[in-house]
Design an enzyme around this catalytic site. Structure first.
Site: not given
Ligand SMILES: *Cc1c(COP(=O)(O)O)cnc(C)c1O
Length: 391
Positions: A45, A142, A275, A322
């Site tokens: 992702k 979550r 800055y 930036m």
């Molecule tokens: C991003 C994610 C992972 C991977 O987590 P890491 O700590 O990067 O290994 C696994 N499961 C879910 C549901 C995630 O959102």
């Protein structure tokens, strides 16, 4: 172990995130060896945690990942469009998500429960059952259905399965504190997960893939491995633990952020920097200008961020702007305009986690936020690894 056949870019770039695909493959292999017989789902992702979605996916598969995971269906669809045929799971949806497109593309869908009617409807219209992994919230608060709703969700899913609209391929949960291996909440989450698996089994739902572990749990909690681990940060060569380096875990950094020095100048005592003039030098010194800023993902609040130039470490001073930030090179320095500079990764010995500490965040955020203005230069792609292996 250094990565096989290190092919350097033809010219040292003005600015680049150099992505070592062989490092990703190595890290997947390392974690895969550790968790066997559990399978590895590589989390790709967020553009492969900033390394490039397709680059990360292909390198992970070359390293033996059996599955790829994304948050969004749209990310998984991009993998399919690139010709990747491996099993995929997408787990974060809204009612606007393209469930039908996912089903057609054989993308497995995580579901917290509310999606099931939408998924079943899309599957019915397509005359193709959807592959579903039921997601349970065992304490993260979550995504995932609550423990209270679990029997209902399992019951609904079983009904859709009986109707041929879905097939339940997995049950999963996500851990909240696995990066602190001694915390008891992980025990509690895993106990709740096991209990939920029993509830499902009693309802006749016994999928092949039970999965709970992220990178920290994969590396520290064998009791969380179940049938598959979902690993992200570790495959990119980053440690998920505050008190352990990636190197100590046998992981190789897959991203090196580098550039060239854009200006060098002597300044007198009292010179203010950047800055806000939040920093003034207390003695005559030399300042080096690094042409990477917060637009490139170097956090504005970072103070004392490390860089390596000519084999020596220096630190950022003043606010990151930036497009640029300043390092203090000391009164006497050999550093010249045009010198190579590495912020983290490669052979620098600097881990992205150090920039995380400098910016009150974590390595995850540093690597995933490297900006679009920084070209990704991929070295050691799987095809090249293959050739190296054949020689
Ligand atoms: C991003 C994610 C992972 C991977 O987590 P890491 O700590 O990067 O290994 C696994 N499961 C879910 C549901 C995630 O959102």
């Amino acid at each position: 172990m250094s990565s096989t056949g290190n092919v350097e870019p033809m010219t040292f770039p003005e600015r680049a995130a150099v992505i070592d695909a062989a490092a990703i493959s190595h890290n997947v292999r390392t974690i895969g060896d550790f968790v066997r017989p559990a399978k590895v789902m590589a989390a790709v992702k967020a553009d492969g945690y900033g390394h490039g979605l397709i680059t990360a996916a292909e390198a992970a598969l070359a390293g033996g990942a059996g599955w790829l995971g994304t948050a969004h269906i749209s990310e998984s669809l991009q993998l399919r469009e690139a010709g990747i045929e491996a099993p995929l799971l997408a787990w974060l949806h809204t009612p606007e998500s393209e469930f039908a497109a996912a089903i057609e593309a054989h993308i497995d869908l995580g579901s917290s429960g509310w999606e099931l009617p939408l998924i079943a409807q899309a599957a019915g219209e397509l005359h193709q059952p959807a592959r579903v992994h039921l997601k349970l919230d065992t304490g993260l608060g979550r995504n995932g259905c609550t423990l209270a709703d679990w029997p209902t969700v399992v019951g609904n899913a079983a009904e859709y399965q009986d109707q041929g609209l879905i097939s339940i391929e997995g049950i999963f949960t996500h851990l909240a504190v696995a990066d602190e291996p001694d915390r008891k909440e992980t025990d509690e989450q895993l106990a709740a997960f096991r209990q939920a698996l029993e509830t499902a089994e009693a309802a006749g739902v016994v999928p092949d893939l039970r999965h709970a572990a992220n990178t920290p749990a994969a590396l520290s909690r064998p009791d969380a491995h179940f049938d598959m681990v979902r690993v992200g940060v570790g495959i990119y060569g980053q440690s998920p633990f505050a008190d352990r380096t990636a190197e100590s875990l046998g992981l190789q950094p897959a991203m090196e952020l580098r550039s060239r020095v854009a200006n060098v100048k002597k300044v007198p005592a009292g010179q203010g920097i950047s800055y806000g003039l939040t920093h003034r030098v207390d003695a005559p010194t030399t300042l080096g200008l690094i042409p990477l800023g917060y637009a490139d993902g170097v956090p504005r609040i970072a103070v004392g961020g490390p860089v390596l130039i000519r084999g020596q470490r220096y630190h950022s001073v003043g606010r990151v702007a930036m497009d640029q930030f300043v390092v203090d090179l000391g009164a006497e320095t050999e550093v010249e305009v045009g010198d190579e500079v590495t912020l983290f990764g490669g052979d620098s010995g600097i881990e992205a986690a150090e920039w995380g500490t400098a910016a009150q965040t974590i390595n995850y955020e540093i690597i995933t936020r490297i900006g679009a203005r920084v070209p990704r230069e991929v070295i050691n792609p799987p095809a090249a690894q293959q050739e190296q292996g054949d020689q």
